[in-house]
Design an enzyme around this catalytic site. Structure first.
Site, short mmCIF file in Angstrom:
data_model
loop_
_atom_site.label_atom_id
_atom_site.label_comp_id
_atom_site.label_asym_id
_atom_site.label_seq_id
_atom_site.Cartn_x
_atom_site.Cartn_y
_atom_site.Cartn_z
CB SER A 1 -0.96 -0.06 1.19
OG SER A 1 -1.99 0.89 1.05
CG ASP B 1 -7.31 -3.33 -2.04
OD1 ASP B 1 -7.93 -2.45 -1.41
OD2 ASP B 1 -6.07 -3.39 -2.10
CG HIS C 1 -5.54 -2.69 1.14
ND1 HIS C 1 -4.96 -2.43 -0.09
CD2 HIS C 1 -4.92 -1.84 2.02
CE1 HIS C 1 -4.04 -1.47 0.05
NE2 HIS C 1 -3.99 -1.10 1.32
#
Lengths: 279, 279
Positions: free
Chosen positions: B148, B224, B258
């Site tokens: 991320s 995600d 995620h």
């Protein structure tokens, strides 16, 4: 018996799902987690129960043990119950980490007010299994494992139910709760001061009384501070097993502590051990 | 440059250690974690940098990614820096999860007051590497990965330092921070409103400007929510790589979200990929 899906997370091709349900046995709402391996989409799979330790919920093992990889490979489901009733407000219930919430010790409490809710033994051996078998593609073959307080839980569940589980193992279990501070506090509170009643919930005593057809696999870190503090007493378990002629594979692991890093380091071996027995 | 050992935990035969040290670059005390595989007791080993995402510390990856098993097998060390300066009290620093503490974005801030501390790029590419190499048995070969915000960090570190890393990969990276809400907020705050200055910290822009000799490996979960919300923009990375002739292995992973469950599901493949390049 209804269950409500809280979350579904893809993991190693399978699914980690968390559910909420109303427990009659515990008289409160409970959450549990189940990992369903990819194989569960096509066939019924065997199940490993994982009982967690003090302060844990259904989440710790699934997040930190790294078990899903091997469970996916072996085609094994894993269920993690919570470690105590939740949402109740008994006097002092949330005051200490080793009694009350997060510390159900997998016994059926007989002392008021705990007996109204703290019946974790019936929950993990009867109510939750019935619920799980109703809702998920499981083939009825079960094994059980756990850590610390949950290692104690796994051992007593197996010892009290001969023939029920195909195998049992534990990481750093509280083997002799009647003789260690954690166990004495919990059993006094949940069961009262008559130590005779404690023996039905104590692995060492159960082994002395009834032996065990099932062999026991136990890993214990030698650098575990709760071991050196006398909370876990694997030597007592060894003595009880030797006395009763029970097969115990007690593996002392040099350098390892009480954490999930210890569990993660050896979980694959436990999963393979259980998978072999669950065939 | 001194470091203070906070904890040492045995893990898969190696050691997970956490250290505190004074960072001159960040002008505060920082904690980092290093996993040393068993091989590091006998020889110098290669190193994988792991840069974590928003809200993380040095701990999340080590606890949840399940990377130590394969790192032990491959003989690879892993270092996890923290994600921002700590212990500072700048105005508004702790008010939001996506700016300030836990959200350093691996840039060198130029705007006051952030520029006094928020120089995470220099920290992870210069100061911390020097410290690490001084104290641990590393062979000088480095790769980098992250998740991320940390996937963005890994990509820009590699793109801004050709020849430095043997390989780079990312999980669900923020690929085009100049064009997504997270990046716009962070870059406005750390760098100011002149969007030209942002380009030096944006993977898509760096690729368009300079290309990359190094191929990129990126995993992105299709379920995600930050992907579907337009924070990650892997399509922009794909377009930039196609335009610049950069090799990108972008793997869209159906059903994955995620979380660290996503990372854990694919970390072994990333570690093997890096190990091959680190030989």
């Amino acid at each position: 018996m209804d269950i409500e899906l809280l979350s579904a997370t893809k993991s190693f091709g399978g699914w980690l799902k968390r559910y909420k349900h109303r427990s009659k046995v515990l008289n409160c709402e409970m959450i549990f987690a189940i990992y369903l391996p990819p194989a569960a989409e096509e066939q019924k799979v065997p199940l490993l129960w994982w009982l967690s330790g003090l302060t844990c919920t259904d989440e710790n093992f699934m997040q930190k043990a790294g078990a899903q990889r091997m469970a996916a490979e072996l085609g094994m489901a894993i269920v993690c119950p919570d470690t105590s009733p939740r949402g109740t407000e008994l006097p002092g219930e949330h005051d200490s980490y080793d009694f009350g919430s997060g510390a159900g010790f997998y016994v059926n409490a007989t002392r008021s007010p705990w007996s109204q809710h703290y019946r974790m033994y019936d929950y993990v051996t009867s109510e939750l299994p019935a619920l799980i078998n109703q809702h998920f593609p499981l083939n009825g073959k079960e094994s059980i494992s756990g850590h610390s307080m949950g290692g104690h839980g796994a051992l007593i569940c197996a010892l009290k139910n001969p023939g029920r589980y195909r195998s049992v193992s534990a990481f750093a279990p509280i083997t002799h709760p009647g003789q260690c501070p954690w166990g004495e506090k919990a059993f006094s509170g949940y069961l009262g001061e008559d130590r005779e009643t404690w023996k039905a919930w104590d692995s060492c005593e159960l082994i002395r009384q009834n032996g065990s057809e099932l062999p026991l696999l136990v890993d214990q870190g030698e650098a575990d501070n709760f071991y050196t503090d006398g909370q876990l007493l694997p030597e007592d378990l060894l003595a009880a097993c030797q006395e009763a002629g029970v097969e115990l594979n007690l593996r002392m692991q040099p350098g390892y502590d009480h954490s999930y890093f210890f569990i993660a380091s050896f979980i694959d071996e436990h999963l393979k051990y259980h998978a072999e027995k669950l065939k």
